[in-house]
Design a protein around this motif. Sequence first.
Motif, PDB file in Angstrom:
ATOM      1  N   ARG A  92       5.664  -1.671 -28.738  1.00  0.00           N
ATOM      2  CA  ARG A  92       6.554  -0.774 -29.484  1.00  0.00           C
ATOM      3  C   ARG A  92       6.468  -1.040 -30.984  1.00  0.00           C
ATOM      4  NH1 ARG A  92      10.615  -2.592 -26.587  1.00  0.00           N
ATOM      5  NH2 ARG A  92      11.964  -2.732 -28.406  1.00  0.00           N
ATOM      6  N   LEU A  93       6.383  -2.304 -31.380  1.00  0.00           N
ATOM      7  CA  LEU A  93       6.253  -2.626 -32.801  1.00  0.00           C
ATOM      8  C   LEU A  93       4.971  -2.037 -33.386  1.00  0.00           C
ATOM      9  CD1 LEU A  93       7.433  -6.337 -33.067  1.00  0.00           C
ATOM     10  CD2 LEU A  93       8.370  -4.398 -34.329  1.00  0.00           C
ATOM     11  N   VAL A  94       3.866  -2.260 -32.711  1.00  0.00           N
ATOM     12  CA  VAL A  94       2.595  -1.753 -33.221  1.00  0.00           C
ATOM     13  C   VAL A  94       2.621  -0.223 -33.258  1.00  0.00           C
ATOM     14  CG1 VAL A  94       0.092  -1.678 -32.875  1.00  0.00           C
ATOM     15  CG2 VAL A  94       1.343  -3.810 -32.472  1.00  0.00           C
ATOM     16  N   THR A  95       3.140   0.400 -32.229  1.00  0.00           N
ATOM     17  CA  THR A  95       3.259   1.865 -32.211  1.00  0.00           C
ATOM     18  C   THR A  95       4.070   2.342 -33.402  1.00  0.00           C
ATOM     19  OG1 THR A  95       3.094   1.953 -29.799  1.00  0.00           O
ATOM     20  CG2 THR A  95       4.117   3.850 -30.890  1.00  0.00           C
ATOM     21  N   TYR A  96       5.196   1.683 -33.641  1.00  0.00           N
ATOM     22  CA  TYR A  96       6.073   2.078 -34.741  1.00  0.00           C
ATOM     23  C   TYR A  96       5.342   2.042 -36.086  1.00  0.00           C
ATOM     24  CZ  TYR A  96       9.784   1.838 -38.188  1.00  0.00           C
ATOM     25  OH  TYR A  96      10.570   2.061 -39.287  1.00  0.00           O
ATOM     26  N   PHE A  97       4.606   0.977 -36.338  1.00  0.00           N
ATOM     27  CA  PHE A  97       3.944   0.841 -37.630  1.00  0.00           C
ATOM     28  C   PHE A  97       2.688   1.699 -37.760  1.00  0.00           C
ATOM     29  CE2 PHE A  97       6.604  -2.977 -37.871  1.00  0.00           C
ATOM     30  CZ  PHE A  97       7.148  -2.784 -39.130  1.00  0.00           C
ATOM     31  N   LEU A  98       2.090   2.106 -36.651  1.00  0.00           N
ATOM     32  CA  LEU A  98       0.887   2.947 -36.705  1.00  0.00           C
ATOM     33  C   LEU A  98       1.194   4.435 -36.597  1.00  0.00           C
ATOM     34  CD1 LEU A  98      -1.637   1.061 -34.394  1.00  0.00           C
ATOM     35  CD2 LEU A  98      -1.413   0.940 -36.874  1.00  0.00           C
ATOM     36  N   LEU A 172     -10.830  -1.415 -38.022  1.00  0.00           N
ATOM     37  CA  LEU A 172      -9.477  -1.092 -37.563  1.00  0.00           C
ATOM     38  C   LEU A 172      -9.088   0.340 -37.897  1.00  0.00           C
ATOM     39  CD1 LEU A 172      -7.459  -4.348 -38.316  1.00  0.00           C
ATOM     40  CD2 LEU A 172      -8.469  -3.584 -36.162  1.00  0.00           C
ATOM     41  N   SER A 173      -9.504   0.823 -39.059  1.00  0.00           N
ATOM     42  CA  SER A 173      -9.167   2.195 -39.452  1.00  0.00           C
ATOM     43  C   SER A 173      -9.785   3.228 -38.517  1.00  0.00           C
ATOM     44  CB  SER A 173      -9.628   2.458 -40.889  1.00  0.00           C
ATOM     45  OG  SER A 173      -8.909   1.627 -41.781  1.00  0.00           O
ATOM     46  N   ALA A 174     -10.952   2.917 -37.957  1.00  0.00           N
ATOM     47  CA  ALA A 174     -11.628   3.843 -37.057  1.00  0.00           C
ATOM     48  C   ALA A 174     -11.213   3.676 -35.594  1.00  0.00           C
ATOM     49  CB  ALA A 174     -13.147   3.659 -37.176  1.00  0.00           C
ATOM     50  N   ALA A 175     -10.509   2.588 -35.297  1.00  0.00           N
ATOM     51  CA  ALA A 175     -10.127   2.318 -33.907  1.00  0.00           C
ATOM     52  C   ALA A 175      -9.065   3.308 -33.440  1.00  0.00           C
ATOM     53  CB  ALA A 175      -9.597   0.890 -33.787  1.00  0.00           C
ATOM     54  N   PRO A 176      -9.134   3.732 -32.192  1.00  0.00           N
ATOM     55  CA  PRO A 176      -8.092   4.609 -31.656  1.00  0.00           C
ATOM     56  C   PRO A 176      -6.747   3.880 -31.674  1.00  0.00           C
ATOM     57  CG  PRO A 176      -9.983   4.500 -30.169  1.00  0.00           C
ATOM     58  CD  PRO A 176     -10.184   3.453 -31.218  1.00  0.00           C
ATOM     59  N   PRO A 177      -5.692   4.568 -32.115  1.00  0.00           N
ATOM     60  CA  PRO A 177      -4.375   3.920 -32.179  1.00  0.00           C
ATOM     61  C   PRO A 177      -3.935   3.308 -30.849  1.00  0.00           C
ATOM     62  CG  PRO A 177      -4.316   5.987 -33.366  1.00  0.00           C
ATOM     63  CD  PRO A 177      -5.644   5.919 -32.679  1.00  0.00           C
ATOM     64  N   ARG A 182      -2.486  -1.386 -27.608  1.00  0.00           N
ATOM     65  CA  ARG A 182      -2.692  -2.207 -26.407  1.00  0.00           C
ATOM     66  C   ARG A 182      -3.117  -3.626 -26.770  1.00  0.00           C
ATOM     67  NH1 ARG A 182      -7.370  -3.041 -23.941  1.00  0.00           N
ATOM     68  NH2 ARG A 182      -8.317  -1.185 -24.860  1.00  0.00           N
ATOM     69  N   LEU A 183      -4.171  -3.754 -27.574  1.00  0.00           N
ATOM     70  CA  LEU A 183      -4.703  -5.087 -27.879  1.00  0.00           C
ATOM     71  C   LEU A 183      -3.770  -5.912 -28.762  1.00  0.00           C
ATOM     72  CD1 LEU A 183      -8.449  -4.184 -28.523  1.00  0.00           C
ATOM     73  CD2 LEU A 183      -7.471  -5.309 -26.497  1.00  0.00           C
ATOM     74  N   ALA A 187      -1.032  -9.005 -27.847  1.00  0.00           N
ATOM     75  CA  ALA A 187      -1.122 -10.300 -28.543  1.00  0.00           C
ATOM     76  C   ALA A 187       0.242 -10.697 -29.109  1.00  0.00           C
ATOM     77  CB  ALA A 187      -2.177 -10.228 -29.658  1.00  0.00           C
ATOM     78  N   ILE A 188       0.933  -9.757 -29.696  1.00  0.00           N
ATOM     79  CA  ILE A 188       2.275 -10.032 -30.228  1.00  0.00           C
ATOM     80  C   ILE A 188       3.236 -10.372 -29.090  1.00  0.00           C
ATOM     81  CG2 ILE A 188       4.285  -8.919 -31.307  1.00  0.00           C
ATOM     82  CD1 ILE A 188       2.276  -7.476 -33.161  1.00  0.00           C
ATOM     83  N   GLN A 189       3.092  -9.687 -27.974  1.00  0.00           N
ATOM     84  CA  GLN A 189       3.974  -9.906 -26.833  1.00  0.00           C
ATOM     85  C   GLN A 189       3.910 -11.354 -26.353  1.00  0.00           C
ATOM     86  OE1 GLN A 189       6.068  -7.399 -25.918  1.00  0.00           O
ATOM     87  NE2 GLN A 189       7.114  -8.919 -24.671  1.00  0.00           N
ATOM     88  N   GLN A 190       2.759 -11.998 -26.515  1.00  0.00           N
ATOM     89  CA  GLN A 190       2.613 -13.400 -26.108  1.00  0.00           C
ATOM     90  C   GLN A 190       3.586 -14.314 -26.847  1.00  0.00           C
ATOM     91  OE1 GLN A 190       0.687 -14.780 -23.602  1.00  0.00           O
ATOM     92  NE2 GLN A 190       0.516 -12.613 -23.077  1.00  0.00           N
ATOM     93  N   LEU A 191       3.957 -13.932 -28.079  1.00  0.00           N
ATOM     94  CA  LEU A 191       4.948 -14.698 -28.829  1.00  0.00           C
ATOM     95  C   LEU A 191       6.380 -14.372 -28.368  1.00  0.00           C
ATOM     96  CD1 LEU A 191       3.419 -14.332 -32.378  1.00  0.00           C
ATOM     97  CD2 LEU A 191       3.721 -16.488 -31.129  1.00  0.00           C
TER      98      LEU A 191
END
Length: 194
Positions: A92-98, A172-177, A182-183, A187-191
Amino acid sequence: MTKTSAEPTDDSRLRPAGRATRAAIEAAGKKLFAERGFEGASVRGIAAEAGVDPALVIRHFGSKEALFLRTMDTSLGIGPVIEGPVEDLGRRLVTYFLEGGNTAMRRRFVAIAQASHLQQVRDEMVRHTAEAYIAPLAPRLEGEDREIRVALVVAQIAGLLNLLFLQEDPVLSAAPPDTLVRLYGDAIQQLVTP
């Protein structure tokens, strides 16, 4: 040579014309900081945009840094994301910022990052991390080192935004959101839920 800040004018002591001047300066600062960043927006430029003498900018706000912090929304509206379930917080955090290539968020992040060499801005960011992330989230986590883990979540988000918005990393700019969500979210979820 270190610049010192003047003591800003107290809002309660302003007459209507003074409040109008202060509002015009604040609006001009908000516009120019968003367009040009901290370094690109000068006190003279802000004053010219507001139609006032440059001395009034300092008189009303004390310093360019104080005006910058007054006009920049450092919260980025993150509260509802943090308050949601911890089980999927990373994604959710990554989605929010992207989400949608949010240009307003990009501008704020870049402006704040470019001004982070200033003590007053650093102090505000430390306060923001403590109030917007650590205080509401750490008590909800299980296990040890909860505050450190939340601070590391903030560091990971800042790292992602740095690569996307400041460095404009081509990979990263070309990567699908959805791939980034997901990736990096996992990784953040592990924290959050180790």
